[in-house]
Design a protein around this motif. Structure first.
Motif: not given
Length: 351
Positions: A258-264, A319-320, A322, A324
């Motif tokens: 659920k979160y791996h693309t936003q939260e590492k 980009h997807r 996260g 830079d």
């Protein structure tokens, strides 16, 4: 021969009863075989022998299992390399084996699947994972056969080497040079795996297990086991959770999806399960035999591969996920997959 296509349950132990080929049809994530976790099994065919087990640490896999009934075939020296594992799993990378892909296709599977073993063994020797010639491979695997038959007899590594050196090779130096491990390392690894199986899958007491494995001192066995696994035998039995199959692993995997693309960050996931980072990291290691960081990276790599297969640009993937800069993503992808994003796309299209 028995062929079955199925969707494996997450975290369930599937015991292998005969020589078996596991063909990953779809899905992503990690698998566990004999207490080791392996990542990135898309486009691979895995070979397992009787006595091993496999667990799928994701509920997205679709698998074809081919069980072979002709046991004599697997004593062929050229075939056993697929099943007699040394330091990793026997597998064939289907992206590099067009004949294997053909024989595992839907249209040809039933009629010709027996031939996949011969084709795969030729491919294995072509992959040549230990950079040895065939005669050297036979010495290495002869030694492994002896270890598998004699590991519980408490033989020394010198005794083991003496059993094989009549072949005319210095087995000790050959294995060290080609495999990177000593004969003692291979013996210790075999004994550890078998002790883990006895602890996890039986109700025998620890003293009985230690005696059966050639240890005459249970306290010494406990020390050796804890040094190798970080847990006492009793702790290992409790944490493996063979029968109850608690939901911890599944909950972690679902959070990562659920979160791996936003939260590492480890802190984010620790907060989600109301644990400290240290406590969560320890529990992941005990329950899943890997690190939380490695699981996060696996999800990122798998998502990246799916996007690249769908012809997304490298900058869009970066980009997807996260990153830079696209070049930061490319460096990350190559470091953890062994291939650049550009080469991965090219390889997919040309396979």
């Amino acid at each position: 021969m028995h062929i079955k296509k199925f969707t494996p349950e997450i975290n369930k132990v599937y015991f292998i009863e005969t020589h078996t080929l596991i063909h990953i049809l779809s899905g992503k994530g990690s698998i566990q075989v004999d207490f080791k976790n392996y990542l990135d099994w898309q486009d691979k065919a895995i070979f397992l022998e009787k006595g091993q087990y496999i667990k799928f640490l994701s509920d997205e896999f679709e698998v074809r299992k081919i069980e072979f009934s002709d046991q004599e075939k697997f004593y062929n020296p050229d075939v056993r390399v697929l099943f007699k594992h040394l330091i990793s799993l026997g597998y064939i990378d289907l992206m590099e084996c067009e004949d294997c892909q053909t024989f595992l296709s839907e249209s040809m599977l039933i009629e010709n699947s027996a031939n996949i073993i011969d084709i795969s063994s030729k491919q294995w020797f072509w992959q040549n994972p230990f950079q040895a010639n065939k005669e050297e491979y036979q010495i290495i695997f002869d030694t492994k056969d002896i270890i598998d038959a004699q590991f519980f007899n408490n033989l020394t590594s010198a005794d083991m080497v003496d059993l094989i050196n009549q072949k005319g090779y210095n087995a000790q130096s050959l294995i060290k040079n080609k495999v990177g491990l000593s004969v003692k390392n291979l013996m210790d690894s075999k004994r550890l795996v078998e002790s883990q199986k006895e602890i996890a899958f039986t109700e025998k007491n620890i003293q009985e297990i230690s005696y059966e494995l050639g240890f005459r001192d249970t306290a010494y066995f406990n020390r050796v086991f804890k040094k190798s696994t970080g847990q006492t035998p009793t702790q290992f039995r409790e944490n493996f959770d063979y029968k109850n199959r608690d939901l911890f692993s599944q909950n972690i995997i679902e959070l990562l999806k659920k979160y791996h693309t936003q939260e590492k960050s480890l802190e984010f996931y620790a907060d989600k399960v109301n644990l400290s980072v240290k406590a969560l990291s320890k529990k992941v290691k005990e329950k899943m035999n890997t690190s939380l960081g490695q699981l996060i990276r696996l999800e990122l790599i798998n998502t990246a591969k799916l996007m690249l297969i769908d012809d997304e640009s490298i900058s869009a993937v970066a980009h997807r996920l996260g990153f830079d800069e696209a070049n930061h993503f490319s460096s990350f992808f190559k470091h953890y997959s062994g291939i650049t994003p550009t080469d991965f796309k090219s390889k997919k299209y040309n396979s």
